[in-house]
Design a protein around this motif. Structure first.
Motif, PDB file in Angstrom:
ATOM      1  N   ALA A 138       0.847  -1.195   0.000  1.00  0.00           N
ATOM      2  CA  ALA A 138       0.000   0.000   0.000  1.00  0.00           C
ATOM      3  C   ALA A 138       0.879   1.239   0.000  1.00  0.00           C
ATOM      4  O   ALA A 138       1.986   1.225   0.550  1.00  0.00           O
ATOM      5  CB  ALA A 138      -0.924   0.008   1.226  1.00  0.00           C
ATOM      6  N   TRP A 139       0.392   2.279  -0.627  1.00  0.00           N
ATOM      7  CA  TRP A 139       1.100   3.562  -0.590  1.00  0.00           C
ATOM      8  C   TRP A 139       0.092   4.701  -0.575  1.00  0.00           C
ATOM      9  O   TRP A 139      -1.044   4.570  -1.026  1.00  0.00           O
ATOM     10  CB  TRP A 139       2.055   3.691  -1.776  1.00  0.00           C
ATOM     11  N   THR A 140       0.541   5.807  -0.016  1.00  0.00           N
ATOM     12  CA  THR A 140      -0.267   7.025   0.055  1.00  0.00           C
ATOM     13  C   THR A 140       0.507   8.173  -0.560  1.00  0.00           C
ATOM     14  O   THR A 140       1.712   8.314  -0.331  1.00  0.00           O
ATOM     15  CB  THR A 140      -0.612   7.370   1.520  1.00  0.00           C
ATOM     16  N   PRO A 186     -18.160  13.182   0.765  1.00  0.00           N
ATOM     17  CA  PRO A 186     -17.176  13.455  -0.279  1.00  0.00           C
ATOM     18  C   PRO A 186     -15.793  13.814   0.263  1.00  0.00           C
ATOM     19  O   PRO A 186     -14.836  13.915  -0.507  1.00  0.00           O
ATOM     20  CB  PRO A 186     -17.790  14.650  -1.034  1.00  0.00           C
ATOM     21  N   ASP A 187     -15.684  14.025   1.585  1.00  0.00           N
ATOM     22  CA  ASP A 187     -14.405  14.476   2.148  1.00  0.00           C
ATOM     23  C   ASP A 187     -13.594  13.340   2.762  1.00  0.00           C
ATOM     24  O   ASP A 187     -12.640  13.571   3.507  1.00  0.00           O
ATOM     25  CB  ASP A 187     -14.640  15.566   3.193  1.00  0.00           C
ATOM     26  N   VAL A 188     -13.928  12.091   2.460  1.00  0.00           N
ATOM     27  CA  VAL A 188     -13.217  10.948   3.038  1.00  0.00           C
ATOM     28  C   VAL A 188     -11.797  10.861   2.470  1.00  0.00           C
ATOM     29  O   VAL A 188     -11.594  10.889   1.264  1.00  0.00           O
ATOM     30  CB  VAL A 188     -13.973   9.634   2.759  1.00  0.00           C
ATOM     31  N   ASN A 189     -10.819  10.759   3.373  1.00  0.00           N
ATOM     32  CA  ASN A 189      -9.425  10.546   2.996  1.00  0.00           C
ATOM     33  C   ASN A 189      -8.866   9.370   3.785  1.00  0.00           C
ATOM     34  O   ASN A 189      -9.009   9.318   5.010  1.00  0.00           O
ATOM     35  CB  ASN A 189      -8.562  11.787   3.294  1.00  0.00           C
ATOM     36  N   PHE A 190      -8.237   8.429   3.089  1.00  0.00           N
ATOM     37  CA  PHE A 190      -7.542   7.310   3.728  1.00  0.00           C
ATOM     38  C   PHE A 190      -6.036   7.546   3.639  1.00  0.00           C
ATOM     39  O   PHE A 190      -5.537   8.039   2.635  1.00  0.00           O
ATOM     40  CB  PHE A 190      -7.847   5.993   3.011  1.00  0.00           C
ATOM     41  N   TRP A 191      -5.302   7.130   4.682  1.00  0.00           N
ATOM     42  CA  TRP A 191      -3.846   7.105   4.580  1.00  0.00           C
ATOM     43  C   TRP A 191      -3.265   6.184   5.656  1.00  0.00           C
ATOM     44  O   TRP A 191      -3.940   5.766   6.584  1.00  0.00           O
ATOM     45  CB  TRP A 191      -3.243   8.504   4.679  1.00  0.00           C
ATOM     46  N   GLY A 192      -1.967   5.867   5.499  1.00  0.00           N
ATOM     47  CA  GLY A 192      -1.249   5.120   6.513  1.00  0.00           C
ATOM     48  C   GLY A 192      -1.739   3.701   6.714  1.00  0.00           C
ATOM     49  O   GLY A 192      -2.028   3.287   7.837  1.00  0.00           O
ATOM     50  N   VAL A 193      -1.788   2.901   5.651  1.00  0.00           N
ATOM     51  CA  VAL A 193      -2.229   1.507   5.771  1.00  0.00           C
ATOM     52  C   VAL A 193      -1.148   0.667   6.446  1.00  0.00           C
ATOM     53  O   VAL A 193       0.047   0.883   6.251  1.00  0.00           O
ATOM     54  CB  VAL A 193      -2.555   0.932   4.376  1.00  0.00           C
ATOM     55  N   THR A 194      -1.568  -0.295   7.261  1.00  0.00           N
ATOM     56  CA  THR A 194      -0.678  -1.294   7.845  1.00  0.00           C
ATOM     57  C   THR A 194      -1.401  -2.640   7.809  1.00  0.00           C
ATOM     58  O   THR A 194      -2.608  -2.700   8.063  1.00  0.00           O
ATOM     59  CB  THR A 194      -0.270  -0.906   9.278  1.00  0.00           C
TER      60      THR A 194
END
Length: 329
Positions: A138-140, A186-194
């Protein structure tokens, strides 16, 4: 148009291009880190993941280096990356491409650090993670902005399954449940998967409606649910029982976070001895130690620090001028 005027016009055009290029670099690069040098990602032939040790990105060269237990100096010669992570049979190298708009190469490498796949995505390199087996990555990237300390940012997080070759360039469309209710915004942001050891369960940060949430996701079911608020950049321990994360503890945008560890069985948390604001996805170097980057004294690059995961002890400077730590076994 005479020859003199043509030459003058050419000089002005070149100067304008250089000026715009310089301005764009100020936007797309972190001030403390130099961009990975242009050219091939490829490592030196003698530099592979076969040697266990601490791997990290050198701030000056932008190349991956390693430090082996018992050796005083680091060994250089790894690929050029802006973000790096490795586990199992693969490594992930994120490299910022020159030009505007910002674009990133997500490069998958084998154990010999030779390229096996490359994906071009929009944005600035930000987070990189490989599952313990090396099968899922995964990458952000920052699509807009370059800091989590403000509200003016947008991220794109991708997941790649090397077993099937299936790539999700943005996981924002995953069905998300918050407080037991299907969440649409509409403002959903994903980051930092582990990733968990089963290559199916994962954890990540979701930001929406002005709040951040720790979410647990299921790749096979393609679903995610929020577990608790005020959790950013989670990192799952090797034994899969705890999550290290950064928690917002101050309103000061220059130093808002502190590192914490969450017990997944009890959902109890404790602060770590590191009290400085850490804007990084901490890495578990073993079940008892966390590594992370902090701005160096020169203001241009980051230094690599470690601290005990149980909240005792004190932070220790591990490698000056380094970032993206990962323990390769």
């Amino acid at each position: 148009m005479n020859l003199r005027n043509r030459r003058l016009r050419l000089v002005l055009v070149v100067a304008a291009v250089l000026l715009l290029g310089g301005g764009s670099l100020g936007y797309v690069l972190h001030a403390r880190e130099r961009q990975a040098p242009a050219g091939q990602v490829q490592a030196d032939a003698s530099f592979t993941l076969a040697t266990p040790g601490l791997y990290f990105r050198e701030g000056d060269s932008g190349r991956v280096a390693r430090r082996v237990a018992g050796q005083a100096s680091a060994q250089t010669g790894g690929p050029s990356c802006d973000r790096f992570h490795a586990a199992g049979q693969h490594a992930l190298c994120l490299r910022k491409l020159p030009g505007v708009p910002a674009r990133t190469h997500a490069v998958v490498l084998d154990r010999n650090l030779r390229e096996v796949r490359r994906v071009t995505v929009a944005g600035i390199p930000n987070r990189a993670r490989v599952s313990a087996s090396g099968n899922v990555l995964a990458w952000t990237t920052f699509a807009t902005g370059d800091s989590y300390a403000t509200s003016a940012f947008s991220t794109r997080t991708a997941v790649l399954d090397l077993r099937t070759g299936f790539l999700v360039k943005s996981i924002e469309g995953i069905p998300l449940t918050i407080d037991g209710v299907r969440h649409h915004s509409p403002d959903v942001n994903f980051w930092g998967v582990t990733f968990a050891r089963d290559d199916n369960r994962f954890y990540a940060t979701v930001s929406t409606k002005g709040r951040t949430h720790l979410v647990e996701g299921d790749l096979r079911k393609w679903s995610a649910k929020a577990l608790r608020t005020n959790v950013e950049c989670p990192s799952l321990s090797p034994d899969n029982t705890r999550i290290a994360f950064k928690k917002k503890v101050r309103d000061d945008p220059s130093k808002p976070w502190q590192l914490y560890v969450l017990d997944l069985a009890t959902l109890r948390e404790h602060a770590l001895a590191e009290t400085r604001s850490v804007d990084d996805q901490a890495a578990w170097l073993d079940d008892a130690t966390l590594g992370y980057a902090l701005p160096g004294q020169d203001g241009r690059r980051s230094d690599l620090w470690t601290t005990p995961a149980d909240g005792t002890g004190a932070p220790r400077l591990s490698v000056p001028g380094a970032s993206s730590p990962v323990a390769v076994r």
